[in-house]
Design a protein around this motif. Structure first.
Motif, PDB file in Angstrom:
ATOM      1  N   PHE A   8       0.532  -6.090  13.631  1.00  0.00           N
ATOM      2  CA  PHE A   8      -0.119  -5.342  12.444  1.00  0.00           C
ATOM      3  C   PHE A   8      -1.605  -5.703  12.046  1.00  0.00           C
ATOM      4  O   PHE A   8      -1.646  -7.167  11.645  1.00  0.00           O
ATOM      5  N   GLN A   9      -2.542  -5.118  11.827  1.00  0.00           N
ATOM      6  CA  GLN A   9      -3.242  -5.296  11.190  1.00  0.00           C
ATOM      7  C   GLN A   9      -3.416  -4.653  10.186  1.00  0.00           C
ATOM      8  O   GLN A   9      -3.542  -3.518  10.004  1.00  0.00           O
ATOM      9  N   GLY A  10      -3.207  -5.197   9.000  1.00  0.00           N
ATOM     10  CA  GLY A  10      -3.412  -3.904   7.726  1.00  0.00           C
ATOM     11  C   GLY A  10      -2.007  -3.572   7.867  1.00  0.00           C
ATOM     12  O   GLY A  10      -0.971  -4.181   8.251  1.00  0.00           O
ATOM     13  N   THR A  11      -2.213  -2.022   7.387  1.00  0.00           N
ATOM     14  CA  THR A  11      -0.760  -1.849   7.547  1.00  0.00           C
ATOM     15  C   THR A  11      -0.305  -0.224   9.173  1.00  0.00           C
ATOM     16  O   THR A  11       0.889  -0.623   9.351  1.00  0.00           O
ATOM     17  N   GLY A  12      -0.925  -0.407   9.638  1.00  0.00           N
ATOM     18  CA  GLY A  12      -1.050  -0.508  11.213  1.00  0.00           C
ATOM     19  C   GLY A  12      -0.433  -1.287  12.572  1.00  0.00           C
ATOM     20  O   GLY A  12      -1.228  -3.001  12.135  1.00  0.00           O
ATOM     21  N   GLU A  51       2.547  -1.491   3.434  1.00  0.00           N
ATOM     22  CA  GLU A  51       2.011  -2.267   2.065  1.00  0.00           C
ATOM     23  C   GLU A  51       1.285  -3.200   2.401  1.00  0.00           C
ATOM     24  O   GLU A  51       0.218  -3.312   2.069  1.00  0.00           O
ATOM     25  N   GLY A  52       1.144  -3.059   3.543  1.00  0.00           N
ATOM     26  CA  GLY A  52       0.119  -4.661   4.775  1.00  0.00           C
ATOM     27  C   GLY A  52       0.456  -5.697   3.828  1.00  0.00           C
ATOM     28  O   GLY A  52      -0.420  -6.740   4.154  1.00  0.00           O
ATOM     29  N   SER A  53       1.822  -5.895   3.998  1.00  0.00           N
ATOM     30  CA  SER A  53       1.890  -7.651   3.528  1.00  0.00           C
ATOM     31  C   SER A  53       2.840  -7.488   4.492  1.00  0.00           C
ATOM     32  O   SER A  53       3.332  -8.535   5.605  1.00  0.00           O
TER      33      SER A  53
END
Lengths: 114, 113
Positions: B49-53, B71-73
Motif C-alpha cells: 500500500f502507498q497511502g490508502t491504495g 485511512e492510510g495507517s
C-alpha cells in the motif's frame, strides 16, 4: 522477473571464525540490495543495504557486504563471528529505491559453536 | 508505539473459517507491506500500500485473500475460507516516504487446522 538465490541453506561456524554468506541475484540492471537478519521470535532487522557508490558497504553488528556486478553477487561477511550472530539471514532485492517491493531469498541459517 | 505492531501474534483457526490480521505501522510511514513466510522459506510478497491504495497486489495468491488500509495507517489482511496451506507467519512492514528501508513487525502466526 528478478530473483534472489542463497545457495547455502545452513552454515555452521565456530565462534571467532570468519563468515561469508552468499547471495546471487537475477536482474538486468543494478538492483537495490539488502541483507536482513531474523532471530527466533523476532522481526526482520536490516543489517545493511546497497543503493549506489562504494561497492563495499558497512552495516550494523560488524557485518559488511560487497556488491560485485560481474558476478551478480552481494555476499555478506563478518571477520569474527559471535555466538549471538546465530540466526537466519535473508538477502533481498528491489528494483527501485523506495517504490517497490523487496524480493527475498530463501535464507541461510547460521549456527555458531563455542 | 515505536515499531510495527501486529495482532494477534498467534491465531489458530479451523479450515473454512474467516480470519483477520491487523498491522499498525510506524507512525508517519506512508508505505505498508504484507508478506507471508512459510516454514523454512523467505518472506513472500503479498501486497503493498502507498497511502490508502494498493500500489501492487500481485502477490496475493487468490481471491480468498484481501487487504485494506482505509485511512492510510492501520491495515487489515483478510483471509476467507481458510485452508491448511494458508498456515504461515504473516509479516507486516512499513516504510517512510523517500526511504528504502522496510521496518518489520514480529508477525502473526496463523495455524489452520
Amino acid at each position: 522477473a528478478q530473483s534472489v538465490t542463497q545457495p547455502d541453506i545452513h552454515i555452521t561456524v565456530s565462534e571467532g571464525a570468519s563468515l561469508e554468506l552468499r547471495c546471487n541475484y537475477s536482474y538486468g540492471a543494478t538492483p537495490y540490495l539488502f541483507w536482513y537478519v531474523q532471530s527466533p521470535g523476532q522481526g526482520l532487522q536490516l543489517l545493511l543495504k546497497y543503493f549506489s557508490g562504494d561497492t563495499l558497504v558497512q552495516g550494523i553488528k560488524g557485518f559488511e557486504a560487497e556488491f560485485k556486478r560481474s558476478q551478480s553477487s552481494f555476499n555478506l561477511r563478518k571477520p569474527s563471528v559471535h555466538w549471538s550472530d546465530a540466526a537466519e539471514y535473508f538477502c533481498a532485492v528491489a528494483l527501485s529505491y523506495n517504490t517497490d517491493k523487496l524480493i527475498f531469498g530463501t535464507g541461510t541459517r547460521l549456527q555458531v559453536f563455542p | 508505539g515505536a515499531g510495527v505492531s501486529q495482532t494477534p501474534s498467534n491465531k489458530v483457526t479451523e479450515k473454512g473459517k474467516y480470519v483477520e490480521l491487523r498491522c499498525d505501522p510506524i507512525s508517519g510511514h506512508t508505505a505498508l507491506y504484507w508478506y507471508r513466510q512459510s516454514l523454512g522459506q523467505g518472506p513472500e510478497f503479498l501486497i503493498y500500500f502507498q497511502g490508502t491504495g494498493a500500489a501492487d497486489d500481485s502477490g496475493l495468491p487468490n481471491d480468498r485473500f484481501f487487504a485494506v488500509r482505509p485511512e492510510g495507517s492501520v491495515s487489515t489482511l483478510k483471509i476467507q475460507r481458510t485452508e491448511r496451506g494458508d498456515s504461515a507467519v504473516y509479516l507486516c512492514a512499513s516504510r517512510a516516504a523517500g526511504e528504502g528501508e522496510l521496518f518489520f513487525g514480529e508477525g502473526s502466526r496463523l495455524t489452520v487446522l
